[in-house]
Design an enzyme around this catalytic site. Structure first.
Site, short mmCIF file in Angstrom:
data_model
loop_
_atom_site.label_atom_id
_atom_site.label_comp_id
_atom_site.label_asym_id
_atom_site.label_seq_id
_atom_site.Cartn_x
_atom_site.Cartn_y
_atom_site.Cartn_z
CB SER A 246 45.07 28.66 33.29
OG SER A 246 45.11 30.02 32.97
CE LYS A 247 43.11 34.15 40.03
NZ LYS A 247 41.93 33.78 40.77
NE ARG A 248 47.89 32.57 31.04
CZ ARG A 248 47.55 31.82 30.01
NH1 ARG A 248 46.89 32.32 29.01
NH2 ARG A 248 47.90 30.55 29.97
N GLY A 250 40.31 32.68 33.98
CA GLY A 250 39.22 33.01 34.91
C GLY A 250 38.90 31.90 35.90
CD GLU A 256 38.92 33.66 43.00
OE1 GLU A 256 38.25 34.43 42.32
OE2 GLU A 256 39.87 32.99 42.56
#
Ligand code: GLU
Length: 484
Positions: A246-248, A250, A256
């Site tokens: 998850s992006k949350r 990191g 990227e």
């Protein structure tokens, strides 16, 4: 179904950049399409206005393109199809497969609260299903705006999933869910079914967090009398700590990784192995090899762990497989961007760039490493590695560098063998180990303590630069070290 053309899709929501989970689903669908001579399509699920951001669509498409996932037909945007979904919601009501629900938010919350108190899963009570037609008519005439709920038939559902095998769900476990909101707009499940049907989707391959949606969607297909596609629910990608990627937390998105010097074919290869396997010892494959091997029997149902070190190891292997020329094309702009050289300089010295790339190739893990490990091939303006400088740049090394530079300057042909001979000759004459010459020389010409084989490195760099840098280092030692 088997003789029907394979048509699959990826359906990203533009609520963030392309994350690895969606990229992996895209790769599976793409491979399935290509292996079966089918079509791979894209649909942008952008109906949730509060979460969607149209400026994210291009970056998502760019990331898909970068991975080589070319799609076959025009992209479908859900936001342009709202009227179509509305039409089907009405159709479901007219056919008696769905019904209007006038319950207010507060009433529904009270029902849920009650279920929680009784420790039961919240299920809609079907209060409005039992409402008389007269009352419904009256409330509609009064301008009330109901939602539309699908009437789930009393029939359990099962299907043969491409990944996990047979799965079943009792109709008691699925409530009469909402297919259209009170403003008439369709909910996710209705829109997906309408689109998948109209796009002629034959197989729906997606993460296993969608299994419940699939059961709901099958109910919609059946209510509309449409053929149900085959479903394949792939395991989720987990982080090494077993949490969902998850992006949350990191975790990075595909763009990227691209910016960090990852090769698309390495990313493609690695992600493909998360939830599928060719069932061989070998791990490194080109996208085309994966197309050839991609049979659905080889999906794995168990959760897959995303390990960045493993991804980088795949990248290293893929870099080693690339031609020096193709790598040079990728590295050239990075060298320019880092200020080590200019485009014009490189254009006239393409052979040199290729040679340098060839020398460094086995050492780099990311494409950007060519710049950090090889900038000195283009730019003499570097500092000496601190630790190596303290160790290697002794007064004695300063003298030796000067002498070796003189010997190198005498060489008619500055190639690997002559360089080796000149260096051995000096070591013998001075009765020292060759290492006493090799380490300071490497540091003098590159600023680093490690790198490709020294003789090859020197030959590539060329006599002029080598001699100049060695004398500069000898002067530096005299100035900074001998006299202090
Ligand atoms: N927009 C959904 C998602 O990103 C797609 C699900 C589907 O493939 O049907 O999870």
């Amino acid at each position: 179904m088997t003789d029907k053309q394979v048509r699959v899709r990826i359906a990203p929501s533009p609520s963030g950049y392309l994350h690895v989970g969606t990229a992996r689903t895209a790769i599976f669908n793409y491979l399935y399409a290509r292996h079966n001579n089918g079509k791979f399509l894209i649909r942008i699920e952008d109906t949730d206005v509060s979460r969607s951001d149209s400026s994210l669509v291009e970056p998502i498409l760019d990331a898909l393109r970068w991975l080589g996932l070319e799609w076959d037909e025009e992209i479908v945007y859900q936001s342009r199809r709202l009227d179509i979904y509305k039409k089907y919601a009405q159709k479901l009501v007219e056919a008696g497969a769905a019904y209007h629900c006038f319950c207010t938010r507060e009433e529904l919350e009270a029902e849920r609260e009650k279920a929680r108190g009784e420790k039961k899963a919240p299920m809609y009570s079907r209060r409005c299903l039992r409402m008389s037609p007269e009352e419904k008519k009256k409330r509609l005439a009064a301008g009330e705006q109901p939602t539309v709920r699908l009437k789930i038939p009393e029939r359990d559902l099962s299907f043969d999933d491409m990944v996990v095998g047979r799965v079943s769900r009792s109709s008691n476990d699925i409530e009469d869910f909402i297919v259209a909101r009170s403003d008439g707009s369709a909910t996710y499940n209705l829109a997906v079914v309408v689109d998948d049907h109209e796009m002629g989707i034959s197989h729906v391959i997606r993460g296993n967090d969608h299994i419940t949606n699939s059961f709901k969607q099958i109910h919609i297909y059946e209510a509309l009398g449409w053929e149900v596609p085959r479903f394949g629910h792939t395991p989720l990608i987990l982080r090494p700590d077993k949490k969902k990627v998850s992006k949350r937390l990191g975790d990075k998105d595909v763009g990227e990784y691209q910016g960090e010097g990852l090769l698309p074919q390495a990313m493609f290869n690695y992600l493909c192995m998360l939830g599928w396997s060719p069932k061989t010892e070998r791990e490194i494959y080109s996208p085309q090899e994966l197309v050839d091997l991609f049979v659905e029997e080889n999906f794995n149902a168990s959760n897959a762990v995303f390990n960045e070190d493993k991804l980088i190891a795949f990248n290293k292997e893929h870099i080693a497989l690339m031609s020096d020329h193709d790598l040079a094309v990728m590295v050239a702009p990075l060298l320019v961007e880092a200020g080590h050289t200019t485009k014009y300089w490189l254009e006239t010295r393409w052979e040199y760039l290729r040679e340098v790339v060839g020398l460094l190739k086995s050492r780099v893990r990311r494409v950007s490493d060519f710049v950090s490990l090889g900038g000195y091939f283009f730019d003499g303006d570097f500092t000496y590695d601190e630790e190596a400088r303290i160790k290697q740049f002794t007064p004695e090394a300063g003298e030796l560098l000067g002498e070796l530079a003189d010997a190198f300057e005498q060489l008619e042909k500055f190639d690997h063998d002559n360089i080796a001979e000149a260096l051995s000759g000096l070591a013998e004459k001075r009765e020292i180990k060759k290492a006493k010459l090799i380490h300071p020389t490497r540091l003098a010409v590159s600023g680093m303590s490690v790198g490709p084989g020294l003789y090859d490195l020197l030959a590539a760099l060329g006599q002029l630069l080598v001699v100049e840098r060695m004398r500069k280092a000898a002067d530096y030692i005299k100035r900074e070290i001998t006299t202090s």
